[in-house]
Design a protein around this motif. Structure first.
Motif, short mmCIF file in Angstrom:
data_model
loop_
_atom_site.label_atom_id
_atom_site.label_comp_id
_atom_site.label_asym_id
_atom_site.label_seq_id
_atom_site.Cartn_x
_atom_site.Cartn_y
_atom_site.Cartn_z
N PRO A 1 0.82 -1.22 0.00
CA PRO A 1 0.00 0.00 0.00
C PRO A 1 0.85 1.27 0.00
O PRO A 1 1.87 1.35 0.67
N ALA A 2 0.37 2.23 -0.78
CA ALA A 2 1.02 3.55 -0.81
C ALA A 2 0.04 4.53 -0.16
O ALA A 2 -0.55 5.37 -0.82
N ASN A 3 -0.13 4.37 1.13
CA ASN A 3 -1.09 5.19 1.86
C ASN A 3 -0.57 6.61 2.05
O ASN A 3 0.61 6.81 2.31
N ARG A 4 -1.50 7.56 1.97
CA ARG A 4 -1.13 8.96 2.17
C ARG A 4 -1.82 9.56 3.38
O ARG A 4 -1.36 10.55 3.92
N LYS A 5 -2.92 9.00 3.76
CA LYS A 5 -3.68 9.51 4.91
C LYS A 5 -3.21 8.83 6.19
O LYS A 5 -2.89 7.64 6.20
N GLU A 6 -3.16 9.57 7.28
CA GLU A 6 -2.67 9.04 8.55
C GLU A 6 -3.50 7.85 9.02
O GLU A 6 -2.95 6.84 9.48
N LYS A 7 -4.83 7.93 8.87
CA LYS A 7 -5.67 6.81 9.31
C LYS A 7 -5.37 5.54 8.53
O LYS A 7 -5.34 4.45 9.08
N ALA A 8 -5.15 5.68 7.24
CA ALA A 8 -4.85 4.51 6.41
C ALA A 8 -3.53 3.88 6.81
O ALA A 8 -3.40 2.66 6.87
N VAL A 9 -2.55 4.73 7.10
CA VAL A 9 -1.24 4.22 7.51
C VAL A 9 -1.36 3.46 8.83
O VAL A 9 -0.80 2.39 9.01
N ARG A 10 -2.14 4.02 9.76
CA ARG A 10 -2.32 3.39 11.08
C ARG A 10 -3.14 2.11 11.02
O ARG A 10 -3.06 1.29 11.92
N ARG A 11 -3.94 1.93 10.00
CA ARG A 11 -4.83 0.77 9.92
C ARG A 11 -4.27 -0.38 9.07
O ARG A 11 -4.61 -1.53 9.29
N THR A 12 -3.46 -0.08 8.08
CA THR A 12 -3.04 -1.10 7.12
C THR A 12 -2.21 -2.20 7.75
O THR A 12 -2.52 -3.39 7.60
N ALA A 13 -1.15 -1.86 8.44
CA ALA A 13 -0.28 -2.88 9.03
C ALA A 13 -1.00 -3.71 10.09
O ALA A 13 -0.93 -4.95 10.05
N PRO A 14 -1.71 -3.10 11.03
CA PRO A 14 -2.43 -3.92 12.01
C PRO A 14 -3.44 -4.86 11.36
O PRO A 14 -3.61 -5.99 11.79
N MET A 15 -4.12 -4.39 10.31
CA MET A 15 -5.10 -5.25 9.65
C MET A 15 -4.43 -6.44 8.98
O MET A 15 -4.94 -7.56 9.05
N ALA A 16 -3.28 -6.23 8.35
CA ALA A 16 -2.57 -7.35 7.73
C ALA A 16 -2.10 -8.34 8.79
O ALA A 16 -2.16 -9.56 8.59
N LEU A 17 -1.66 -7.85 9.95
CA LEU A 17 -1.20 -8.74 11.01
C LEU A 17 -2.37 -9.50 11.64
O LEU A 17 -2.25 -10.69 11.96
N VAL A 18 -3.52 -8.85 11.80
CA VAL A 18 -4.72 -9.55 12.29
C VAL A 18 -5.15 -10.61 11.30
O VAL A 18 -5.47 -11.74 11.67
N LEU A 19 -5.15 -10.25 10.01
CA LEU A 19 -5.51 -11.22 8.98
C LEU A 19 -4.57 -12.42 8.99
O LEU A 19 -5.00 -13.58 8.90
N HIS A 20 -3.29 -12.18 9.13
CA HIS A 20 -2.31 -13.26 9.21
C HIS A 20 -2.61 -14.15 10.41
O HIS A 20 -2.58 -15.39 10.31
N SER A 21 -2.89 -13.55 11.56
CA SER A 21 -3.21 -14.33 12.77
C SER A 21 -4.44 -15.20 12.56
O SER A 21 -4.46 -16.37 12.95
#
Length: 152
Positions: free
Chosen positions: A99-119
């Protein structure tokens, strides 16, 4: 590192390590010292490790915790492997680094969501998914014994 390994004034100590997939007899030397490349001006506990059997090359491990012994440093280092594998899988399989996120909310949500999905995927696979794994039949990858006798 080699001069420290060869130094007879500080003998090697034997450490039987049976943890996190590493089942080996290790020889260790420990010293507290400054090592600019690893810790700048901070005092470190440095552990030099040699495989008693000689299958692995000598390695050095650094730790800022001066009260930890060699076993604890190596144990904590070995637990990092599962973390490294998790991040590699999230990057390679779930696109964590794409992801090439530009908004702060998107940056804060992308990595945690990928880690939750992995779990969730790991838990699902452990409970159910492993039943559906079918490995392809690839007869060409097995080595066959030669029928010919060896020639000189």
């Amino acid at each position: 590192m080699q001069s420290w390994a060869d130094d007879r004034k500080q003998p090697w100590r034997k450490l039987i390590f049976d943890q996190f997939g590493l089942h080996a007899t290790l020889l260790v030397k420990t010293v507290q010292a400054l090592y600019y490349k690893a810790g700048k001006d901070r005092l470190l506990t440095i552990v030099l490790v040699r495989d008693a059997v000689g299958k692995r090359p000598d390695q050095m491990f650094y730790c800022t915790r001066l009260d930890w012994d060699a076993r604890r440093i190596l144990s904590n280092y070995s637990t990092r492997w599962s973390i490294e594998v998790t991040f590699e899988n999230c990057k390679q399989l779930l696109g964590l680094e794409d992801p090439a996120n530009r908004k702060e909310k998107a940056v804060r949500r992308t990595a945690p969501m990928a880690l939750v999905l992995h779990s969730l995927i790991v838990v699902w696979f452990h409970q159910t998914g492993h039943r559906y794994v079918r490995f392809p039949d690839r007869p060409g990858i097995h080595k066959r014994k030669s029928l010919r006798s060896p020639t000189c």
